[in-house]
Design a protein around this motif. Structure first.
Motif, mmCIF file in Angstrom:
data_model
loop_
_atom_site.group_PDB
_atom_site.id
_atom_site.type_symbol
_atom_site.label_atom_id
_atom_site.label_comp_id
_atom_site.label_asym_id
_atom_site.label_seq_id
_atom_site.Cartn_x
_atom_site.Cartn_y
_atom_site.Cartn_z
ATOM 1 N N ILE A 50 2.425 4.798 0.678
ATOM 2 C CA ILE A 50 2.455 5.685 1.858
ATOM 3 C C ILE A 50 3.192 6.849 1.232
ATOM 4 O O ILE A 50 4.187 6.997 1.030
ATOM 5 C CB ILE A 50 3.123 5.247 3.016
ATOM 6 C CG1 ILE A 50 2.718 3.879 3.573
ATOM 7 C CG2 ILE A 50 3.330 6.175 4.325
ATOM 8 C CD1 ILE A 50 3.355 3.144 4.419
ATOM 9 N N PHE A 88 1.831 -3.870 5.450
ATOM 10 C CA PHE A 88 1.316 -2.270 5.571
ATOM 11 C C PHE A 88 1.748 -1.858 7.031
ATOM 12 O O PHE A 88 2.275 -0.794 7.034
ATOM 13 C CB PHE A 88 -0.290 -1.943 5.345
ATOM 14 C CG PHE A 88 -0.734 -0.684 5.963
ATOM 15 C CD1 PHE A 88 -0.234 0.513 5.209
ATOM 16 C CD2 PHE A 88 -1.549 -0.618 6.941
ATOM 17 C CE1 PHE A 88 -0.822 1.659 5.697
ATOM 18 C CE2 PHE A 88 -2.153 0.736 7.445
ATOM 19 C CZ PHE A 88 -1.894 1.832 6.850
ATOM 20 N N LEU A 143 4.345 1.228 7.373
ATOM 21 C CA LEU A 143 4.033 2.433 8.100
ATOM 22 C C LEU A 143 4.674 2.786 9.225
ATOM 23 O O LEU A 143 5.170 3.656 9.392
ATOM 24 C CB LEU A 143 2.563 2.374 8.679
ATOM 25 C CG LEU A 143 2.067 3.753 9.100
ATOM 26 C CD1 LEU A 143 2.253 4.859 8.502
ATOM 27 C CD2 LEU A 143 0.718 3.485 9.630
ATOM 28 N N ILE A 190 -5.224 7.717 7.364
ATOM 29 C CA ILE A 190 -5.416 6.490 6.655
ATOM 30 C C ILE A 190 -6.975 6.717 6.114
ATOM 31 O O ILE A 190 -7.638 6.903 6.987
ATOM 32 C CB ILE A 190 -5.149 5.548 7.627
ATOM 33 C CG1 ILE A 190 -3.767 5.408 8.441
ATOM 34 C CG2 ILE A 190 -5.481 3.930 7.038
ATOM 35 C CD1 ILE A 190 -3.830 4.293 9.187
ATOM 36 N N ILE A 194 -2.314 7.804 3.633
ATOM 37 C CA ILE A 194 -2.347 6.399 2.896
ATOM 38 C C ILE A 194 -3.909 6.286 2.525
ATOM 39 O O ILE A 194 -4.699 6.638 3.250
ATOM 40 C CB ILE A 194 -2.217 5.427 4.164
ATOM 41 C CG1 ILE A 194 -0.705 5.391 4.708
ATOM 42 C CG2 ILE A 194 -2.270 3.975 3.438
ATOM 43 C CD1 ILE A 194 -0.599 6.139 5.952
ATOM 44 N N SER A 195 -3.958 5.982 1.384
ATOM 45 C CA SER A 195 -5.454 5.562 0.633
ATOM 46 C C SER A 195 -5.129 4.245 0.478
ATOM 47 O O SER A 195 -4.469 3.790 -0.761
ATOM 48 C CB SER A 195 -5.496 6.491 -0.522
ATOM 49 O OG SER A 195 -7.094 6.452 -0.927
ATOM 50 N N VAL A 196 -6.129 3.466 1.135
ATOM 51 C CA VAL A 196 -6.067 2.108 0.846
ATOM 52 C C VAL A 196 -7.067 1.751 -0.244
ATOM 53 O O VAL A 196 -8.372 2.060 -0.088
ATOM 54 C CB VAL A 196 -6.506 1.168 2.224
ATOM 55 C CG1 VAL A 196 -6.563 -0.294 2.055
ATOM 56 C CG2 VAL A 196 -5.510 1.579 3.298
ATOM 57 N N ILE A 255 0.809 -1.247 -0.061
ATOM 58 C CA ILE A 255 -0.139 0.120 0.026
ATOM 59 C C ILE A 255 0.748 1.210 -0.120
ATOM 60 O O ILE A 255 1.721 1.407 0.970
ATOM 61 C CB ILE A 255 -0.799 -0.092 1.105
ATOM 62 C CG1 ILE A 255 -2.051 -1.208 1.244
ATOM 63 C CG2 ILE A 255 -1.560 1.174 1.292
ATOM 64 C CD1 ILE A 255 -2.480 -1.545 2.471
#
Length: 118
Positions: free
Chosen positions: A5, A28, A32, A46, A14-16, A3
């Motif tokens: 960052i 992740f 992070l 997040i 963070i855009s999941v 994912i």
């Protein structure tokens, strides 16, 4: 799958955008925490807008990520929490009472700035 960052000033964004499986969630978490440590970030947003459902393991990892980030000195704001995610978090007993939330990434950034200025 990792994912992304992103760094913006002293924040991490963070855009999941993927379905979270156990391995992706653990990767992740590690990524992070390493990024917070390496960058000395004061805050993290997040965005979970694209995540419609999570299982109990992912819920625990998400709760752990928030707690671990706070222990490292980075304030976390969660954005875009979908009903299914909220239900699972509560059903699992993961109380994120002190964690600010917002509807979207833009509002999340504003809320993070307010939290850090207070």
């Amino acid at each position: 799958m990792r994912i992304p960052i992103l760094k913006l000033k002293n924040y991490l964004l963070i855009s999941v955008q993927v379905d979270l499986d156990d391995q992706t969630a653990l990767q992740f978490q590690e990524d992070l925490l390493n990024k917070i440590h390496h960058e000395g970030s004061a805050g993290v947003v997040i965005d979970l807008t694209s995540v419609e459902m999570i299982d109990s393991f992912i819920a625990k990892v998400l709760g752990d990520v928030v707690e671990m980030s706070n222990l490292m000195g980075a304030k976390v704001v969660l954005t875009g929490i979908q009903p299914g995610v909220a239900i699972t978090l509560i059903d699992m007993g993961i109380m994120l009472e002190e964690v600010p939330t917002a509807l979207d990434l833009e509002q999340g950034l504003e809320k993070l700035q307010q939290e850090l200025e207070a």
